[in-house]
Write an enzyme that holds these catalytic residues in place. Structure first.
Site, PDB file in Angstrom:
ATOM      1  N   CYS A  37     -33.765  -8.657 -28.096  1.00 34.17           N
ATOM      2  CA  CYS A  37     -34.045  -8.172 -29.538  1.00 34.17           C
ATOM      3  C   CYS A  37     -35.641  -7.834 -29.419  1.00 34.17           C
ATOM      4  O   CYS A  37     -35.887  -6.680 -30.114  1.00 34.17           O
ATOM      5  CB  CYS A  37     -33.444  -9.039 -30.595  1.00 34.17           C
ATOM      6  N   GLU A  65     -31.789   1.890 -30.352  1.00 30.30           N
ATOM      7  CA  GLU A  65     -31.609   0.727 -29.467  1.00 30.30           C
ATOM      8  C   GLU A  65     -30.936   0.943 -28.574  1.00 30.30           C
ATOM      9  O   GLU A  65     -29.726   0.979 -28.469  1.00 30.30           O
ATOM     10  CB  GLU A  65     -31.462  -0.655 -30.445  1.00 30.30           C
TER      11      GLU A  65
HETATM   12  P1  NAD Z   1     -22.701  -7.795 -32.594  1.00 30.14           P
HETATM   13  O1  NAD Z   1     -23.264  -7.441 -33.731  1.00 30.14           O
HETATM   14  O2  NAD Z   1     -21.794  -6.920 -31.698  1.00 30.14           O
HETATM   15  O3  NAD Z   1     -21.943  -8.942 -32.321  1.00 30.14           O
HETATM   16  C1  NAD Z   1     -22.814 -10.272 -32.642  1.00 30.14           C
HETATM   17  C2  NAD Z   1     -21.675 -11.515 -32.960  1.00 30.14           C
HETATM   18  O4  NAD Z   1     -21.156 -10.950 -34.207  1.00 30.14           O
HETATM   19  C3  NAD Z   1     -20.466 -11.605 -31.846  1.00 30.14           C
HETATM   20  O5  NAD Z   1     -20.363 -12.961 -32.202  1.00 30.14           O
HETATM   21  C4  NAD Z   1     -19.281 -10.811 -32.405  1.00 30.14           C
HETATM   22  O6  NAD Z   1     -18.124 -11.240 -32.363  1.00 30.14           O
HETATM   23  C5  NAD Z   1     -19.509 -10.996 -34.024  1.00 30.14           C
HETATM   24  N1  NAD Z   1     -18.967 -10.128 -35.080  1.00 30.14           N
HETATM   25  C6  NAD Z   1     -18.724  -8.711 -34.733  1.00 30.14           C
HETATM   26  N2  NAD Z   1     -18.101  -7.857 -35.818  1.00 30.14           N
HETATM   27  C7  NAD Z   1     -18.117  -8.774 -36.704  1.00 30.14           C
HETATM   28  C8  NAD Z   1     -17.672  -8.967 -38.037  1.00 30.14           C
HETATM   29  N3  NAD Z   1     -17.209  -7.812 -38.625  1.00 30.14           N
HETATM   30  N4  NAD Z   1     -17.811 -10.069 -39.044  1.00 30.14           N
HETATM   31  C9  NAD Z   1     -18.197 -11.183 -38.627  1.00 30.14           C
HETATM   32  N5  NAD Z   1     -18.785 -11.519 -36.855  1.00 30.14           N
HETATM   33  C10 NAD Z   1     -18.547 -10.276 -36.140  1.00 30.14           C
HETATM   34  O7  NAD Z   1     -24.101  -7.922 -31.333  1.00 30.14           O
HETATM   35  P2  NAD Z   1     -24.088  -8.118 -29.702  1.00 30.14           P
HETATM   36  O8  NAD Z   1     -23.836  -6.719 -29.072  1.00 30.14           O
HETATM   37  O9  NAD Z   1     -23.154  -9.205 -29.456  1.00 30.14           O
HETATM   38  O10 NAD Z   1     -25.458  -8.270 -29.616  1.00 30.14           O
HETATM   39  C11 NAD Z   1     -26.555  -7.464 -29.441  1.00 30.14           C
HETATM   40  C12 NAD Z   1     -27.501  -7.045 -30.689  1.00 30.14           C
HETATM   41  O11 NAD Z   1     -28.001  -8.298 -31.272  1.00 30.14           O
HETATM   42  C13 NAD Z   1     -28.584  -6.231 -30.346  1.00 30.14           C
HETATM   43  O12 NAD Z   1     -28.547  -5.219 -31.447  1.00 30.14           O
HETATM   44  C14 NAD Z   1     -29.774  -7.104 -30.688  1.00 30.14           C
HETATM   45  O13 NAD Z   1     -31.104  -6.449 -30.991  1.00 30.14           O
HETATM   46  C15 NAD Z   1     -29.357  -8.025 -31.445  1.00 30.14           C
HETATM   47  N6  NAD Z   1     -30.197  -9.415 -31.719  1.00 30.14           N
HETATM   48  C16 NAD Z   1     -31.023  -9.628 -32.576  1.00 30.14           C
HETATM   49  C17 NAD Z   1     -31.693 -10.764 -32.345  1.00 30.14           C
HETATM   50  C18 NAD Z   1     -32.902 -11.094 -33.408  1.00 30.14           C
HETATM   51  O14 NAD Z   1     -33.532 -12.067 -33.345  1.00 30.14           O
HETATM   52  N7  NAD Z   1     -33.419  -9.824 -34.190  1.00 30.14           N
HETATM   53  C19 NAD Z   1     -31.635 -11.760 -31.417  1.00 30.14           C
HETATM   54  C20 NAD Z   1     -30.768 -11.199 -30.189  1.00 30.14           C
HETATM   55  C21 NAD Z   1     -30.063 -10.164 -30.552  1.00 30.14           C
END
Ligand code: NAD
Length: 514
Positions: free
Chosen positions: A306, A405
């Protein structure tokens, strides 16, 4: 004694992984609810596959609302005794978790490589960082309830903090073990109990974390882990009335969905979301160090990070020479098997993510930018989701490759004329997580830092995390801050208590004699 070669280390990593993988396959992955490993009530499972070669690593319990309800009930029942446990005991238990993570750090590292495709050189460090997260917050247990003394003339006013209750923690698949500890350790240190919903693309080390926490003696029900799909288990967690707050790390769009899902039960939310972070290099910077940092901050961790600096803003005076050196470095990056210590970039987490990253090669071309390096999938060992590290030049700030992104080893270079131009380009995106500035002029460094819309800014440095400092983003990159005492602001309620010092005058009503 013979010198240990990278080939020996690669083989040692494979040898370490083999029995762990055999055990994983044989046992499969269940939920950890109230200290017991259980299948889903529905009996449903899903497969987790390695991005290296597509091999099925394990069947994983696929949680639904019923499993979340069981876990939330366990977290509610465990809450009172965990909250009321003397802080020094909680500290001891959380140090025990840190010890357990350290003991198993080599196992965690190889499992993480195989489940996520991240290179071993980074995952070995991430496992140690996870232990440090637990150790840091263990030491903060004894100050979690600290408050302020705000005396007034008639009253002694103090504030104190109490844990908010059982909380939900929802995590993504990038560096998942380290990142989960970053959310879970402060929640436990605050005195909250937790239901953790790890990402469905990386369940392996979340399962190990739940087991290590139990083995360290943390009482049953304090950390519960429910695996499953975001829209099923994740959604149910955000809607459960017993869960008082949701700590979420993931995509900005998912954050919006969670906010809506949690609204009927008035969930407190903490969001760490996406980024399109700039690294600004001025012509008076130490350009050799800047080059090292630029390469490191987008091509380490597969660019699935991120805080990666995915936009390079380069002063036009030095653009040509800097880009030439950068292109040579990108072309020399070593893509390979994650367990090979020489590997700098491993396969991307999932075929869908590979397709997303590769789609941006066409977006770049359609935008009219130039692919100066990479721009194709890569035929790596195991035939998995490898991609060439990619450098896009000739871009301007309105292009999609400068706005969206990508979350892969993909860097977009944008030239700028002067300080104001650099600031405008840097701030001209929806995100605001991190920014990096390279300059020899300290006045300018501070001016630019002041003007940048980002939650975290590093001057003449790559991202070096210091645990007491605030971590979080502005704009679409997040809500709230983690780290040090900031984490307790989220996981705890602040209470004000006021004691009359004497016999101050109280208005008397209902005593009129007329
Ligand atoms: P994602 O949002 O697809 O999923 C993250 C989590 O949310 C997973 O466990 C998923 O199962 C869950 N999820 C998905 N839909 C949901 C819903 N409707 N309700 C509740 N939970 C739900 O993200 P990803 O693809 O796993 O991760 C990548 C993203 O994370 C990138 O955008 C990255 O920038 C971000 N990220 C941010 C930070 C930060 O500190 N700002 C750190 C790491 C990653």
């Amino acid at each position: 004694m013979d010198k240990v070669t990278p080939k020996d280390v690669f083989q040692a990593n494979r040898d370490r992984a083999a029995p762990l993988l055999a055990k994983l396959k044989a046992e499969s992955i269940g939920h950890m609810i109230d200290g017991k490993i259980v299948p889903s009530i529905s009996g449903l499972t899903f497969e987790t596959k390695s991005p290296i070669d597509g091999v099925v690593l394990a069947n994983v319990a696929r949680g639904t609302a019923d499993d979340i309800d069981r876990a939330a009930t366990a977290a509610s029942l465990a809450f009172k005794s965990w909250r009321d446990m003397p802080a020094v005991m909680r500290r001891k238990l959380l140090h025990g978790v840190a010890d357990a993570i350290e003991d198993r750090a080599d196992d965690i590292a190889v499992l993480e490589c195989i489940d996520t495709g991240q290179a071993h050189r980074f995952m070995a460090k991430a496992a140690i960082r996870a232990a440090e997260n637990f150790r840091f917050f263990a030491d903060k247990c004894t100050e979690a309830r600290d408050g302020l003394n705000m005396p007034s003339e008639e009253h002694w006013n103090v504030s104190t903090r109490v844990p908010i209750g059982p909380v939900g923690v929802i995590t993504p698949w990038n560096t998942p073990f380290m990142l989960s500890t970053w959310k879970i350790a402060p929640a436990l240190a605050a005195g909250c109990t937790v239901v953790h919903k790890p990402a469905e693309w990386s369940p392996v080390t979340a399962d190990l974390l739940a087991k290590l926490v139990k083995e360290a003696g943390v009482p049953d029900g304090v950390l519960n882990t429910v695996h499953g799909i975001g829209e099923e288990a994740g959604k149910a967690l955000t809607e459960h009335p017993a869960i008082k707050a949701i700590g979420f790390v993931g995509e900005s769009a998912t954050g919006s969905a969670i906010m809506a899902q949690g609204a009927p039960t008035l969930k407190r939310v903490h969001f760490e979301l996406g980024g399109k972070n700039p690294v600004i290099v001025f012509d008076d910077a130490d350009l050799d160090r800047a080059l090292d940092a630029v390469v490191f901050m987008i091509y380490s961790l597969n660019g699935e990070r991120c805080t990666s600096s995915s936009r390079l803003l380069i002063h036009e005076n030095i653009a040509e020479t800097f880009i030439a050196k950068l292109t040579a470095r990108v072309k020399a990056l070593k893509v390979g098997h994650p367990l090979d210590p020489a590997t700098e970039i491993g396969p991307l987490i999932h075929e869908r993510h590979l397709a997303k990253v590769c789609a941006y090669f066409d977006v770049a071309r359609q935008d009219g930018a130039v692919i100066a390096a990479g721009g194709k999938p890569y035929d790596g060992p195991g035939g998995g989701h490898y991609v060439q590290p990619t450098l896009v030049t000739g871009a301007h700030s309105k292009m999609r490759v400068a706005q969206e992104e990508v979350f892969g080893p993909f860097l977009t270079v944008i030239p700028f004329h002067d300080e104001n131009d650099a600031i405008e380009i840097a701030n001209g995106v929806n995100y605001g997580l991190t920014a990096y500035v390279w300059t020899g002029d300290m006045g300018r460094a501070l001016r630019v830092a002041d003007a940048l819309e980002a939650g975290m800014i590093w001057l003449n440095s790559e991202n070096v995390r210091h645990l007491p400092t605030p971590f979080g983003g502005m704009k679409s990159s997040g809500i709230g801050r983690d780290g040090g005492d900031y984490s307790f602001d989220f996981y705890m309620e602040t209470k004000h208590v006021s004691l009359a010092r004497g016999t101050h005058k109280i208005q008397r009503l209902g005593v009129s004699s007329s």
